[in-house]
Design an enzyme around this catalytic site. Structure first.
Site, PDB file in Angstrom:
ATOM      1  N   ASP A  24     -12.411  -9.262   3.539  1.00 27.69           N
ATOM      2  CA  ASP A  24     -13.638  -9.236   2.724  1.00 27.69           C
ATOM      3  C   ASP A  24     -14.238 -10.645   2.633  1.00 27.69           C
ATOM      4  O   ASP A  24     -15.456 -10.817   2.683  1.00 27.69           O
ATOM      5  CB  ASP A  24     -13.352  -8.715   1.310  1.00 27.69           C
ATOM      6  CG  ASP A  24     -13.710  -7.226   1.157  1.00 27.69           C
ATOM      7  OD1 ASP A  24     -13.562  -6.490   2.156  1.00 27.69           O
ATOM      8  OD2 ASP A  24     -14.134  -6.817   0.059  1.00 27.69           O
ATOM      9  N   LYS A  48       3.051 -15.283   1.924  1.00 29.70           N
ATOM     10  CA  LYS A  48       3.363 -16.183   0.811  1.00 29.70           C
ATOM     11  C   LYS A  48       4.881 -16.301   0.685  1.00 29.70           C
ATOM     12  O   LYS A  48       5.509 -15.776  -0.232  1.00 29.70           O
ATOM     13  CB  LYS A  48       2.703 -15.698  -0.496  1.00 29.70           C
ATOM     14  CG  LYS A  48       1.414 -16.490  -0.755  1.00 29.70           C
ATOM     15  CD  LYS A  48       0.801 -16.243  -2.106  1.00 29.70           C
ATOM     16  CE  LYS A  48       1.447 -17.045  -3.208  1.00 29.70           C
ATOM     17  NZ  LYS A  48       1.088 -18.490  -3.195  1.00 29.70           N
ATOM     18  N   TYR A  81       0.822  -1.211   0.000  1.00 28.30           N
ATOM     19  CA  TYR A  81       0.000   0.000   0.000  1.00 28.30           C
ATOM     20  C   TYR A  81       0.856   1.261   0.000  1.00 28.30           C
ATOM     21  O   TYR A  81       0.447   2.299  -0.510  1.00 28.30           O
ATOM     22  CB  TYR A  81      -0.922   0.022   1.229  1.00 28.30           C
ATOM     23  CG  TYR A  81      -2.244  -0.670   1.022  1.00 28.30           C
ATOM     24  CD1 TYR A  81      -2.292  -2.017   0.692  1.00 28.30           C
ATOM     25  CD2 TYR A  81      -3.447   0.017   1.158  1.00 28.30           C
ATOM     26  CE1 TYR A  81      -3.503  -2.658   0.510  1.00 28.30           C
ATOM     27  CE2 TYR A  81      -4.664  -0.619   0.978  1.00 28.30           C
ATOM     28  CZ  TYR A  81      -4.685  -1.951   0.654  1.00 28.30           C
ATOM     29  OH  TYR A  81      -5.877  -2.579   0.471  1.00 28.30           O
ATOM     30  N   ASP A  96      -2.979 -17.979  -0.022  1.00 29.15           N
ATOM     31  CA  ASP A  96      -3.990 -18.567  -0.911  1.00 29.15           C
ATOM     32  C   ASP A  96      -4.712 -19.718  -0.216  1.00 29.15           C
ATOM     33  O   ASP A  96      -5.930 -19.858  -0.298  1.00 29.15           O
ATOM     34  CB  ASP A  96      -3.370 -19.010  -2.255  1.00 29.15           C
ATOM     35  CG  ASP A  96      -2.138 -19.884  -2.086  1.00 29.15           C
ATOM     36  OD1 ASP A  96      -1.589 -19.974  -0.965  1.00 29.15           O
ATOM     37  OD2 ASP A  96      -1.722 -20.505  -3.086  1.00 29.15           O
ATOM     38  N   ASP A 109      -6.527  -7.150   3.561  1.00 27.80           N
ATOM     39  CA  ASP A 109      -7.644  -6.496   2.867  1.00 27.80           C
ATOM     40  C   ASP A 109      -8.535  -7.551   2.217  1.00 27.80           C
ATOM     41  O   ASP A 109      -9.757  -7.550   2.375  1.00 27.80           O
ATOM     42  CB  ASP A 109      -7.074  -5.532   1.808  1.00 27.80           C
ATOM     43  CG  ASP A 109      -8.169  -4.802   1.046  1.00 27.80           C
ATOM     44  OD1 ASP A 109      -9.124  -4.344   1.681  1.00 27.80           O
ATOM     45  OD2 ASP A 109      -8.061  -4.709  -0.191  1.00 27.80           O
TER      46      ASP A 109
HETATM   47  C1  IPM Z   1     -10.567  -1.424   3.365  1.00 31.77           C
HETATM   48  C2  IPM Z   1     -10.759  -0.767   2.036  1.00 31.77           C
HETATM   49  C3  IPM Z   1      -9.599   0.175   1.752  1.00 31.77           C
HETATM   50  C4  IPM Z   1      -8.327  -0.643   1.716  1.00 31.77           C
HETATM   51  C5  IPM Z   1      -9.763   1.025   0.495  1.00 31.77           C
HETATM   52  C6  IPM Z   1     -11.022   1.857   0.516  1.00 31.77           C
HETATM   53  C7  IPM Z   1      -8.560   1.914   0.252  1.00 31.77           C
HETATM   54  O1  IPM Z   1     -10.903  -1.727   1.044  1.00 31.77           O
HETATM   55  O2  IPM Z   1     -10.453  -0.715   4.374  1.00 31.77           O
HETATM   56  O3  IPM Z   1     -10.562  -2.653   3.419  1.00 31.77           O
HETATM   57  O4  IPM Z   1      -7.972  -1.208   0.674  1.00 31.77           O
HETATM   58  O5  IPM Z   1      -7.662  -0.717   2.753  1.00 31.77           O
HETATM   59 MG    MG Z   2     -11.032  -3.739   1.762  1.00 32.15          MG
END
Ligand code: IPM
Ligand code: MG
Length: 368
Positions: A253, A192, A141, A225, A249
């Site tokens: 999700d 990884k 990042y 993975d 990240d």
């Molecule tokens: C998160 C989001 C952010 C990230 C984006 C909005 C920059 O996806 O907080 O998970 O990638 O960290």
């Molecule tokens: Mg995210």
């Protein structure tokens, strides 16, 4: 001492969900003596529209002076064509970086009432309680160089840099080990190392720290993975997962869908403790700005409300207040109220404000 909160509601559904958080904060101030001073400011696309940048220096100063920052969401198609430096996400990333919020805690907890709302089978997710600890101020990042360069002949090259140092790995790993000690005492370190040098370093440093200071905690390792696959195959095998910025990240999700919806997942981003034991902190839902439903009053405020519950626990040292709020959310769900994202047959569909009403009503009931 008055607690200072800075609210940056941001874009899309951000202001709608943060509106409900403000009501909950108001309840705690009225009913539980939570002394609070709230300031509000802009971050993300709304800030770009007003000031030409995604966050201003003045807002960063306010954030540094606050006990906790509450962020709604940033971004949306409206800002697809703004310069890269001014994109809404840049505001969020600068807040994380300037406040040195290196530890992102993303708990994935499956409320019993929502076990059927997950895309996975009930028995796979029921009772799920995992904590993803994501490194938040390093890795790909922020690594340099981060550029697109022209190679001539119509050929271009995009470069991002994945980079981690010993101290960055050690400080995030200690957060994970400390958390594990208060939970099931197990840490899964994810990288990884089969492809990446930074992964090899991550693996070696985590093992070293574990030997030196945390040998009472059970430590295991998994390739990223495989971890993604295991999260949907058998998520209950995990207690604490610690991983880098990018894998964290993605894996968080995935974890959100185990809980029923991305609209359920809160997060805390914490810095190092200072001499007085206080840490900078920002609380935000894991979900984004959901431009498709923004302004319709349909957004699920629970992830943001649960982020406030995390703030009560991690910043304001009010564990009982935090438990109460989580319990209120649990009861509302058990009573059959659902926003669109977690709607199931036979349940009552409500909007953002009605969900807020219901949480407040439950708080009043549980408070006696
Ligand atoms: C998160 C989001 C952010 C990230 C984006 C909005 C920059 O996806 O907080 O998970 O990638 O960290
Ligand atoms: Mg995210």
């Amino acid at each position: 001492m008055t607690n200072k909160i800075l609210i940056v509601a941001g874009d899309g559904i951000g202001p709608e969900v943060m509106g409900q958080v403000e009501r909950v904060i108001g309840w705690y101030s009225d009913k539980r003596g939570f002394d609070v001073e709230i300031d509000r400011d802009l971050v993300g696309g709304c800030c770009y529209d007003a000031h030409g940048v995604a966050v201003t220096d003045a807002t960063i100063e306010k954030a540094l002076a606050a006990d906790a920052v509450f962020l709604g969401a940033v971004g949306g198609p409206k800002w697809d064509n703004v310069p890269y430096e001014g994109r809404p996400e840049a505001g969020l990333l600068r807040l994380r970086k300037d406040l040195e919020l290196f530890a992102n805690l993303r708990p994935a907890l499956c409320f019993g009432a929502l076990a059927d709302a997950s895309s996975l089978k009930r028995e796979i997710v029921e009772g799920l309680d995992i904590m993803i600890v994501r490194e938040l101020t390093g890795g790909v990042y922020f690594g340099e160089p981060k550029i697109i360069e022209d190679l001539g002949n119509g050929e271009r090259r995009g470069i991002d840099t994945q980079v981690y140092t010993t101290s960055e790995i050690r400080r995030i790993a200690s957060v994970a080990f400390e958390l594990a000690r208060k939970r099931d005492n197990r840490v899964m370190s994810v990288e990884k190392r089969n492809v990446m040098k930074s992964g090899v370093l991550w693996y070696e440093e985590v093992i070293k720290l574990h030997k030196e200071q945390y040998s009472d905690v059970k430590l295991e390792h998994m390739l990223a993975d495989n971890c993604a696959m295991q999260l949907v195959r058998n998520p209950k095998q995990f207690d604490v997962i610690v991983t880098d910025n990018l894998f964290g990240d993605v894996l968080s999700d995935i974890a959100s869908m185990l809980t029923g919806s991305l609209g359920m997942l809160p997060s805390a981003s914490l810095g190092a403790k200072d001499a007085s034991g206080k840490a900078k902190a920002m609380y935000e839902p894991v979900h984004g700005s959901a431009p498709d439903i923004a302004g319709t009053g349909a957004a699920n405020p629970i992830a943001s409300v649960l982020s406030f519950a995390m703030a009560l626990r991690y910043t304001f040292d009010r564990g009982a207040c935090s438990d109460l709020l989580e319990k209120a959310v649990d009861s509302v769900l058990a009573n059959g109220l659902r926003t669109g994202d977690i709607m199931q047959a036979g349940m009552k569909k409500v909007g953002t404000v009605e969900m807020g009403d219901a949480i407040l009503a439950e708080l009043n009931r549980l408070n006696g």
